[in-house]
Design a protein around this motif. Structure first.
Motif, PDB file in Angstrom:
ATOM      1  N   GLY A 132       0.785  -1.231   0.000  1.00 32.54           N
ATOM      2  CA  GLY A 132       0.000   0.000   0.000  1.00 32.54           C
ATOM      3  C   GLY A 132       0.815   1.278   0.000  1.00 32.54           C
ATOM      4  O   GLY A 132       0.262   2.361   0.184  1.00 32.54           O
ATOM      5  N   VAL A 133       2.120   1.185  -0.214  1.00 28.87           N
ATOM      6  CA  VAL A 133       2.958   2.383  -0.259  1.00 28.87           C
ATOM      7  C   VAL A 133       2.937   2.934  -1.677  1.00 28.87           C
ATOM      8  O   VAL A 133       3.221   2.223  -2.631  1.00 28.87           O
ATOM      9  CB  VAL A 133       4.403   2.061   0.174  1.00 28.87           C
ATOM     10  N   ARG A 134       2.624   4.233  -1.802  1.00 30.02           N
ATOM     11  CA  ARG A 134       2.504   4.852  -3.117  1.00 30.02           C
ATOM     12  C   ARG A 134       3.588   5.911  -3.297  1.00 30.02           C
ATOM     13  O   ARG A 134       4.072   6.497  -2.325  1.00 30.02           O
ATOM     14  CB  ARG A 134       1.121   5.484  -3.268  1.00 30.02           C
ATOM     15  N   GLU A 135       3.949   6.123  -4.526  1.00 28.13           N
ATOM     16  CA  GLU A 135       5.081   6.983  -4.841  1.00 28.13           C
ATOM     17  C   GLU A 135       4.977   8.365  -4.198  1.00 28.13           C
ATOM     18  O   GLU A 135       4.005   9.096  -4.381  1.00 28.13           O
ATOM     19  CB  GLU A 135       5.222   7.152  -6.360  1.00 28.13           C
ATOM     20  N   GLY A 136       5.992   8.712  -3.423  1.00 29.41           N
ATOM     21  CA  GLY A 136       6.099  10.049  -2.847  1.00 29.41           C
ATOM     22  C   GLY A 136       5.218  10.328  -1.659  1.00 29.41           C
ATOM     23  O   GLY A 136       5.296  11.415  -1.076  1.00 29.41           O
ATOM     24  N   GLN A 137       4.373   9.384  -1.233  1.00 29.41           N
ATOM     25  CA  GLN A 137       3.406   9.652  -0.179  1.00 29.41           C
ATOM     26  C   GLN A 137       3.794   8.971   1.126  1.00 29.41           C
ATOM     27  O   GLN A 137       4.353   7.870   1.129  1.00 29.41           O
ATOM     28  CB  GLN A 137       2.017   9.179  -0.611  1.00 29.41           C
ATOM     29  N   PRO A 138       3.484   9.602   2.275  1.00 26.49           N
ATOM     30  CA  PRO A 138       3.709   8.954   3.563  1.00 26.49           C
ATOM     31  C   PRO A 138       2.711   7.826   3.778  1.00 26.49           C
ATOM     32  O   PRO A 138       1.708   7.721   3.063  1.00 26.49           O
ATOM     33  CB  PRO A 138       3.490  10.094   4.569  1.00 26.49           C
ATOM     34  N   ALA A 139       2.988   6.990   4.753  1.00 23.45           N
ATOM     35  CA  ALA A 139       2.079   5.872   5.036  1.00 23.45           C
ATOM     36  C   ALA A 139       2.131   5.545   6.520  1.00 23.45           C
ATOM     37  O   ALA A 139       3.142   5.777   7.201  1.00 23.45           O
ATOM     38  CB  ALA A 139       2.466   4.646   4.217  1.00 23.45           C
ATOM     39  N   ARG A 140       1.040   4.991   7.010  1.00 27.91           N
ATOM     40  CA  ARG A 140       0.948   4.516   8.391  1.00 27.91           C
ATOM     41  C   ARG A 140       0.216   3.181   8.409  1.00 27.91           C
ATOM     42  O   ARG A 140      -0.645   2.923   7.573  1.00 27.91           O
ATOM     43  CB  ARG A 140       0.205   5.520   9.287  1.00 27.91           C
ATOM     44  N   ALA A 141       0.567   2.348   9.365  1.00 24.13           N
ATOM     45  CA  ALA A 141      -0.078   1.048   9.554  1.00 24.13           C
ATOM     46  C   ALA A 141      -0.079   0.227   8.265  1.00 24.13           C
ATOM     47  O   ALA A 141      -1.076  -0.418   7.924  1.00 24.13           O
ATOM     48  CB  ALA A 141      -1.503   1.236  10.071  1.00 24.13           C
ATOM     49  N   ALA A 142       1.046   0.246   7.553  1.00 28.46           N
ATOM     50  CA  ALA A 142       1.172  -0.548   6.323  1.00 28.46           C
ATOM     51  C   ALA A 142       1.639  -1.961   6.660  1.00 28.46           C
ATOM     52  O   ALA A 142       2.495  -2.153   7.528  1.00 28.46           O
ATOM     53  CB  ALA A 142       2.165   0.113   5.368  1.00 28.46           C
ATOM     54  N   GLY A 143       1.077  -2.949   5.993  1.00 29.15           N
ATOM     55  CA  GLY A 143       1.504  -4.325   6.194  1.00 29.15           C
ATOM     56  C   GLY A 143       2.890  -4.550   5.620  1.00 29.15           C
ATOM     57  O   GLY A 143       3.272  -3.933   4.619  1.00 29.15           O
ATOM     58  N   ALA A 144       3.662  -5.432   6.267  1.00 27.64           N
ATOM     59  CA  ALA A 144       5.032  -5.696   5.808  1.00 27.64           C
ATOM     60  C   ALA A 144       5.289  -7.195   5.749  1.00 27.64           C
ATOM     61  O   ALA A 144       5.066  -7.909   6.729  1.00 27.64           O
ATOM     62  CB  ALA A 144       6.044  -5.023   6.737  1.00 27.64           C
ATOM     63  N   ASN A 145       5.742  -7.654   4.608  1.00 23.74           N
ATOM     64  CA  ASN A 145       6.195  -9.028   4.438  1.00 23.74           C
ATOM     65  C   ASN A 145       7.714  -9.034   4.623  1.00 23.74           C
ATOM     66  O   ASN A 145       8.422  -8.241   4.002  1.00 23.74           O
ATOM     67  CB  ASN A 145       5.832  -9.531   3.041  1.00 23.74           C
ATOM     68  N   LEU A 146       8.227  -9.895   5.477  1.00 28.42           N
ATOM     69  CA  LEU A 146       9.654  -9.896   5.799  1.00 28.42           C
ATOM     70  C   LEU A 146      10.283 -11.244   5.481  1.00 28.42           C
ATOM     71  O   LEU A 146       9.750 -12.297   5.854  1.00 28.42           O
ATOM     72  CB  LEU A 146       9.847  -9.573   7.287  1.00 28.42           C
ATOM     73  N   THR A 147      11.410 -11.209   4.787  1.00 23.84           N
ATOM     74  CA  THR A 147      12.209 -12.400   4.510  1.00 23.84           C
ATOM     75  C   THR A 147      13.629 -12.158   5.014  1.00 23.84           C
ATOM     76  O   THR A 147      14.194 -11.089   4.765  1.00 23.84           O
ATOM     77  CB  THR A 147      12.255 -12.717   3.008  1.00 23.84           C
ATOM     78  N   ILE A 148      14.177 -13.127   5.741  1.00 28.61           N
ATOM     79  CA  ILE A 148      15.547 -13.045   6.241  1.00 28.61           C
ATOM     80  C   ILE A 148      16.304 -14.259   5.723  1.00 28.61           C
ATOM     81  O   ILE A 148      15.852 -15.396   5.894  1.00 28.61           O
ATOM     82  CB  ILE A 148      15.588 -13.024   7.779  1.00 28.61           C
ATOM     83  N   ILE A 149      17.443 -14.023   5.097  1.00 31.08           N
ATOM     84  CA  ILE A 149      18.246 -15.090   4.517  1.00 31.08           C
ATOM     85  C   ILE A 149      19.638 -15.066   5.131  1.00 31.08           C
ATOM     86  O   ILE A 149      20.283 -14.008   5.170  1.00 31.08           O
ATOM     87  CB  ILE A 149      18.348 -14.940   2.985  1.00 31.08           C
ATOM     88  N   LEU A 150      20.069 -16.204   5.649  1.00 36.30           N
ATOM     89  CA  LEU A 150      21.448 -16.364   6.092  1.00 36.30           C
ATOM     90  C   LEU A 150      22.223 -16.854   4.879  1.00 36.30           C
ATOM     91  O   LEU A 150      22.162 -18.034   4.526  1.00 36.30           O
ATOM     92  CB  LEU A 150      21.537 -17.349   7.256  1.00 36.30           C
ATOM     93  N   GLN A 151      22.915 -15.942   4.215  1.00 37.55           N
ATOM     94  CA  GLN A 151      23.526 -16.250   2.924  1.00 37.55           C
ATOM     95  C   GLN A 151      24.674 -17.239   3.072  1.00 37.55           C
ATOM     96  O   GLN A 151      25.335 -17.312   4.091  1.00 37.55           O
ATOM     97  CB  GLN A 151      23.992 -14.960   2.258  1.00 37.55           C
ATOM     98  N   GLY A 152      24.843 -18.026   2.009  1.00 40.75           N
ATOM     99  CA  GLY A 152      25.825 -19.085   2.027  1.00 40.75           C
ATOM    100  C   GLY A 152      25.297 -20.363   2.648  1.00 40.75           C
ATOM    101  O   GLY A 152      26.024 -21.352   2.765  1.00 40.75           O
ATOM    102  N   THR A 153      24.019 -20.350   3.060  1.00 35.60           N
ATOM    103  CA  THR A 153      23.376 -21.533   3.625  1.00 35.60           C
ATOM    104  C   THR A 153      21.999 -21.663   2.986  1.00 35.60           C
ATOM    105  O   THR A 153      21.600 -20.849   2.157  1.00 35.60           O
ATOM    106  CB  THR A 153      23.213 -21.407   5.155  1.00 35.60           C
ATOM    107  N   ASP A 154      21.247 -22.690   3.414  1.00 39.54           N
ATOM    108  CA  ASP A 154      19.877 -22.827   2.925  1.00 39.54           C
ATOM    109  C   ASP A 154      18.873 -22.336   3.967  1.00 39.54           C
ATOM    110  O   ASP A 154      17.690 -22.671   3.894  1.00 39.54           O
ATOM    111  CB  ASP A 154      19.582 -24.280   2.540  1.00 39.54           C
TER     112      ASP A 154
END
Length: 211
Positions: free
Chosen positions: A116-138
């Motif tokens: 829901g983030v739009r170009e140039g505009q502020p945002a509040r209470a936006a949903g966030a999908n998070l991925t964390i990768i430990l590189q060099g491993t699976d």
């Protein structure tokens, strides 16, 4: 997406990820590592051309508290942090990635997909999908959706290049990111960052003017 060529004998290092499936391809030991185009990575990394930094303005960063299968207090300044960002269409919003130059004890890649983030505009209470990768491993951990993490506040400041912005945000996760393979989970209780986002060049009547 910009694949980062791995050093000889290591798994590939990937830039912003368009899906967890692509992350699995980038990190799969069974395949020996492939780039986004499906071609084998080069045997060695090219010589460095200069110091890595997040934002040309010098004020990029990532801070986060990580607990669980990975324990870390992240405090990455602008210098030595590689960050990239782009708009995304499904669901509409932006995607930013952060990683440090090699040399740290934890070779982590964070990918935030903000809805829901739009170009140039502020945002509040936006949903966030998070991925964390430990590189060099699976080892890959993902929330697999934007309901477990929330961005409290987000601001955007135009950069020199048209359609590009410095995006600054802070937020939290109420539930952990689960391992894509095997067991384990990681909770990022708080996070805040500033990095660049390049939006599509298509006209957007709702975009804030670049001054």
């Amino acid at each position: 997406m910009i694949p980062i060529i791995p050093a000889e004998g290591t798994q590939p290092r990937c830039g912003p990820l368009h899906s967890l499936a692509l992350a699995l391809l980038c990190l799969s030991p069974a395949t020996g590592g492939v780039t986004a185009a499906g071609t084998p990575p080069a045997a060695s990394a090219p010589a460095a051309t200069g110091a890595v930094s997040c934002l040309e303005s010098g004020d990029g960063y990532l801070r986060a508290h990580v607990a669980g299968a990975i324990e870390a207090n992240i405090d990455w300044p602008n210098s030595g942090t590689r960050c990239q960002g782009e708009s995304k269409s499904k669901p509409p919003g932006v995607r930013l990635s952060f990683q440090r130059e090699p040399g740290g004890s934890r070779d982590l890649l964070f990918v935030f997909g903000l809805t829901g983030v739009r170009e140039g505009q502020p945002a509040r209470a936006a949903g966030a999908n998070l991925t964390i990768i430990l590189q060099g491993t699976d080892r890959i951990f993902g929330t697999l959706g934007d309901t477990r993490c929330t961005v409290d506040s987000l601001t955007q400041r135009p950069l020199k290049t048209a359609g590009s912005y410095r995006v600054e945000a802070r937020g939290f996760c109420t539930q952990p990111a689960h391992a894509v393979r095997g067991d384990g989970e990681v909770l990022v209780s708080t996070f805040e960052f500033a990095g660049p986002v390049s939006y599509d060049t298509q006209p957007n009547s709702d975009a804030a003017p670049v001054k």
